[in-house]
Design a protein around this motif. Structure first.
Motif, short mmCIF file in Angstrom:
data_model
loop_
_atom_site.label_atom_id
_atom_site.label_comp_id
_atom_site.label_asym_id
_atom_site.label_seq_id
_atom_site.Cartn_x
_atom_site.Cartn_y
_atom_site.Cartn_z
N ALA A 1 1.01 -1.24 0.15
CA ALA A 1 -0.09 0.17 -0.17
C ALA A 1 0.78 1.39 0.01
N ALA A 2 2.04 1.02 0.59
CA ALA A 2 3.02 2.26 0.67
C ALA A 2 3.26 2.60 -1.00
N GLY A 3 3.54 1.52 -1.60
CA GLY A 3 3.74 1.87 -3.14
C GLY A 3 2.49 2.42 -3.86
N ALA A 4 1.44 1.70 -3.40
CA ALA A 4 0.08 2.67 -3.87
C ALA A 4 -0.13 4.23 -3.59
N LEU A 5 0.55 4.15 -2.49
CA LEU A 5 0.32 5.79 -1.89
C LEU A 5 1.23 6.49 -2.90
N ALA A 6 2.41 6.02 -3.30
CA ALA A 6 3.21 6.94 -4.08
C ALA A 6 2.77 7.19 -5.55
N ALA A 7 1.92 6.04 -6.08
CA ALA A 7 1.09 6.47 -7.23
C ALA A 7 0.22 7.42 -7.23
N VAL A 8 -0.44 7.42 -6.05
CA VAL A 8 -1.53 8.61 -5.63
C VAL A 8 -0.74 10.00 -5.71
N SER A 9 0.39 9.80 -5.08
CA SER A 9 1.30 11.33 -4.87
C SER A 9 1.51 11.59 -6.46
N GLY A 10 2.04 10.66 -7.30
CA GLY A 10 2.32 10.93 -8.60
C GLY A 10 1.05 11.39 -9.35
N ILE A 11 -0.20 11.02 -9.10
CA ILE A 11 -1.50 11.77 -9.68
C ILE A 11 -1.47 13.12 -9.39
N PHE A 12 -1.43 13.24 -7.99
CA PHE A 12 -1.60 14.79 -7.55
C PHE A 12 -0.37 15.59 -8.00
N ALA A 13 0.70 15.23 -8.23
CA ALA A 13 1.86 16.18 -8.60
C ALA A 13 1.56 16.50 -10.13
#
Ligand code: AMP
Ligand code: ZN
Length: 500
Positions: free
Chosen positions: A361-373
């Motif tokens: 899930a930590a990797g999944a959150l990194a994908a979410v951060s990528g979307i917002f960036a």
């Protein structure tokens, strides 16, 4: 891509292959209901909540079972102290648990069985163990004979000889061997008891999960989960009983969640430093707490502390603020098909790749951060001139966030509502005088309208002193508690003193 999962039983990551195509049964050891659920329990339940959500996202028909241990020594002791009936005390904490679980946005399992409602199944299972010669009676108790089940310790991989040397027999136990464990305990005065073939008594701890998992998922099922502390003796004993009774393999995959502690100190009721979930949720937003849990891989240890919690909430604020910006930009429009900028779809595949790798899930959150960036860049520093392309790309990103956040149980609120609650919490925490701030903001607006910029600047400086930031937007001045402050009140301040 197949999902790979770390299986405690095999000691390695392996492909998750359902026993029946397209279906998965999962059993998670639930709370012992003698008190309020604490944040350590909440971490384990959140981890499995996301596992279940992801398996459903991947199209599996999941049956999720999480039990309530409502017959247990700890419950009997708590009831003795409060002068309550043990079953009534447990029923009360079941309701409190439900309230807390829903506040943390945990999915309701498909079945939440209670021990007290499954005594016939438990009796039948113990009878079967007796018939197979792996259980024996002793003075009204019934024990499992560990020596008669040769694969014992295959889950925890402990050394049997060492265990025998270290084992203790509790006062009142009439076991033949120190490693044997109780399946049925003869009734003692004041304890809940049921009629059994061996006289009145109550089930031992481990037998309940063997009986209830078989009832709802079958004798063999896909995934069994719980916190790390349960591997031994609880899960080892469940495994031994179930396989000795059925002659079939029990759970195929065993998943264990790492422990949560308080900034390095072990959280334990006996040490008096237990943080109840509801106390944590009175200080920190539920989604921020989920974010905090999910930002560390479920198998790793995790420390609960001020900095990580306030960071998690600040991160959620950034996500919601960006969502608000995307909504404001798209104004409800759904741009039709056409070209997009870059590869906005890649975030969803990054998310899936992370989750397929043992539910990272930590990797999944990194994908979410990528979307917002990417979204912030499109809005603030558009890399392409064509507005339709920008908006179409934003819309694709927005759709991906929707799909991912349903799996993580995050960003399910309306941005305005979430941000308003966050502001209120910060205002309260920092003791900001809302009336005074709003009067100053209005005076500054008036000064600006009158082109008295000296006064406007002075008022802005005064607001800064009050730890308030202001932003001039097309719809007027917006104020917000300052993002960087030196003397913030720690989120956990006073929490650990409140003992459940
Ligand atoms: P209990 O109510 O003690 O039976 O625990 C319910 C669930 O929470 C079990 O799966 C435990 O393994 C898990 N658990 C208990 N304490 C912690 C902790 N500090 N961190 C993570 N999981 C925990
Ligand atoms: Zn269990």
């Amino acid at each position: 891509m197949p999902i790979r999962v770390f299986n405690t039983l095999s000691g390695q990551k392996e492909e998750l292959v359902p026993l029946e195509a397209g279906k998965l049964g999962i059993y998670v050891c639930g709370p012992t209901v003698y008190s309020f659920v604490h944040i350590g329990n909440a971490r384990t339940f959140t981890s499995f909540d996301v596992v279940v959500r992801y398996l459903r996202y991947r199209g599996y028909q999941v049956k999720y079972v999480r039990n309530f241990t409502d017959v247990d020594d700890k419950i009997i002791n708590a009831a003795r102290e409060s002068g309550e009936d043990p079953i009534a005390l447990a029923a009360r904490y079941v309701e409190e648990f439900r309230r807390d679980a829903s506040a943390l946005h945990l999915l309701e399992p498909d079945v939440s069985p209670k021990v007290s409602e499954h005594i016939p199944e438990i009796l039948r299972l113990i009878r079967r163990l007796e018939e197979r010669g792996v259980a024996y009676r002793s003075d009204g108790d019934v024990y499992f004979a560990v020596g008669k089940y040769s694969p014992y310790a295959k889950l925890s991989k402990r050394n049997l000889e060492d265990m025998k040397a270290g084992a203790r027999v509790e006062v009142g136990e009439q076991k033949r061997e120190p490693l044997d464990f109780a399946l049925w305990k003869a009734a003692k005065p004041g304890e809940p008891a049921w009629e059994g073939p061996w006289g009145k008594g109550r089930p031992g701890w481990h037998i309940e999960c063997s009986a209830m998992s078989a009832r709802y998922l079958g004798e063999s099922f896909d995934i069994h989960g719980g916190g790390l502390d349960l591997i031994f003796p609880h899960h080892e004993n469940e495994l031994a009983q179930s396989e000795a009774a059925s002659g079939k393999p029990f759970a195929k995959v065993w998943m264990h969640c790492g422990f949560l502690d308080l900034e390095g100190a072990k959280m334990s009721k006996s040490l008096g430093n237990v943080v109840r979930l509801r106390d944590a949720l009175s200080r920190v937003d539920a989604e921020a707490l989920r974010y905090f849990f999910l930002s560390t891989h479920y198998r790793n240890p995790l420390s609960f502390g001020d900095k990580s919690l306030s960071d998690a909430e600040a991160r959620m604020e950034y996500f919601y603020e960006t969502l608000r910006k995307i909504d404001a930009r798209l104004k409800g429009k759904e741009p039709g098909p056409g070209p997009v900028h870059g590869e906005p779809q890649k975030f969803l595949s990054d998310f899936e790749a992370a989750m397929d790798d043992d539910f990272n899930a930590a990797g999944a959150l990194a994908a979410v951060s990528g979307i917002f960036a990417a979204a912030n860049e499109l809005i603030d520093r558009p890399p392409v001139k064509d507005k339709a392309v920008v908006e179409r790309t934003l819309s694709v990103l927005r759709e991906q966030v929707r799909r991912i956040s349903r799996v993580l149980g995050l960003l399910e609120d309306a941005p305005e509502a979430w941000l308003a609650r966050r502001k209120e919490r910060l205002v309260k925490e920092r003791g900001i005088d809302r009336g005074r701030v709003e009067a100053l903001v209005k005076a500054r607006d008036d000064a600006r309208r009158a082109k008295d910029f000296a006064t406007a600047d002075r008022l802005r400086a005064e607001l800064k002193e009050l730890q308030v930031e202001i932003m001039d937007t097309p719809s007027g001045t917006v104020w917000w508690p300052a993002r960087e402050i030196s003397d913030s009140v720690p989120v956990t301040d006073g929490l650990s003193a409140r003992i459940s």
